[in-house]
Write a protein that holds these residues in place. Structure first.
Motif, PDB file in Angstrom:
ATOM      1  N   ILE A   1     -18.493   0.509-109.134  1.00 36.96           N
ATOM      2  CA  ILE A   1     -17.157   1.436-108.861  1.00 36.96           C
ATOM      3  C   ILE A   1     -17.166   2.487-110.263  1.00 36.96           C
ATOM      4  CG2 ILE A   1     -14.863   1.263-108.747  1.00 36.96           C
ATOM      5  CD1 ILE A   1     -15.969  -0.533-106.833  1.00 36.96           C
ATOM      6  N   TYR A   2     -17.005   3.642-109.607  1.00 39.97           N
ATOM      7  CA  TYR A   2     -16.853   4.989-110.451  1.00 39.97           C
ATOM      8  C   TYR A   2     -15.448   5.238-110.637  1.00 39.97           C
ATOM      9  CZ  TYR A   2     -22.070   4.902-110.506  1.00 39.97           C
ATOM     10  OH  TYR A   2     -23.178   4.338-110.323  1.00 39.97           O
ATOM     11  N   VAL A   3     -14.946   6.055-111.649  1.00 39.96           N
ATOM     12  CA  VAL A   3     -13.690   6.612-111.654  1.00 39.96           C
ATOM     13  C   VAL A   3     -13.472   7.813-110.486  1.00 39.96           C
ATOM     14  CG1 VAL A   3     -13.265   5.648-113.836  1.00 39.96           C
ATOM     15  CG2 VAL A   3     -14.226   8.163-113.228  1.00 39.96           C
ATOM     16  N   THR A   4     -14.608   8.342-109.781  1.00 41.66           N
ATOM     17  CA  THR A   4     -14.877   9.226-108.833  1.00 41.66           C
ATOM     18  C   THR A   4     -14.656   8.803-107.521  1.00 41.66           C
ATOM     19  OG1 THR A   4     -17.157   9.528-109.000  1.00 41.66           O
ATOM     20  CG2 THR A   4     -15.743  11.086-110.396  1.00 41.66           C
ATOM     21  N   ASP A   5     -14.776   7.563-107.399  1.00 41.85           N
ATOM     22  CA  ASP A   5     -14.682   6.756-105.990  1.00 41.85           C
ATOM     23  C   ASP A   5     -13.247   6.940-105.122  1.00 41.85           C
ATOM     24  OD1 ASP A   5     -17.598   6.097-106.248  1.00 41.85           O
ATOM     25  OD2 ASP A   5     -16.900   4.026-106.662  1.00 41.85           O
ATOM     26  N   THR A   6     -13.583   7.177-103.930  1.00 36.08           N
ATOM     27  CA  THR A   6     -12.285   7.092-103.222  1.00 36.08           C
ATOM     28  C   THR A   6     -11.946   5.703-102.723  1.00 36.08           C
ATOM     29  OG1 THR A   6     -13.517   7.049-100.942  1.00 36.08           O
ATOM     30  CG2 THR A   6     -13.273   9.282-101.999  1.00 36.08           C
ATOM     31  N   PRO A   7     -10.602   5.446-102.304  1.00 39.75           N
ATOM     32  CA  PRO A   7     -10.065   4.240-102.048  1.00 39.75           C
ATOM     33  C   PRO A   7     -11.041   3.616-100.952  1.00 39.75           C
ATOM     34  CG  PRO A   7      -8.225   5.648-102.112  1.00 39.75           C
ATOM     35  CD  PRO A   7      -9.394   6.659-102.333  1.00 39.75           C
TER      36      PRO A   7
END
Length: 99
Positions: free
Chosen positions: A1-7
């Motif tokens: 999981i990256y902090v740029t991932d969408t929901p």
């Protein structure tokens, strides 16, 4: 999981890649509960959940033990709880980063 991932990316990654400590069958899971030591959703909740009572309730209702014996929650439900925890947390981070 990256902090740029969408929901949606978060949901897909958790559902696809988060190793489960669940039992081999639905009946076994409901009767015995999950192995929380290896369950990624529970381990991540230990880090990201800031509500100790909610975390304890998850451990009781999902893991082994007498609480809800014979009717433990399933892996998909535990992953849904993690997803519901991660999505707003990452969204807040993205909003703060954009500001």
């Amino acid at each position: 999981i990256y902090v740029t991932d969408t929901p949606d990316m978060i949901k897909n990654k958790v559902n696809k890649y988060a190793f489960s400590g669940g039992r081999e069958s639905m009946e076994d899971q409901k009767a015995q509960g999950a192995n929380l030591e290896v369950d990624v959703a529970y381990q991540w909740m230990r880090f990201f959940c800031d509500d100790d009572a909610a975390l304890a309730r998850l451990a009781d209702e999902y893991g082994p033990g007498p609480v809800r014996a014979g009717n433990k929650i399933l892996t998909g439900e535990a992953k849904a709880i993690l997803i519901a925890t991660l999505q707003p947390l990452i969204a807040r981070h993205q909003q703060a980063r954009a500001a």
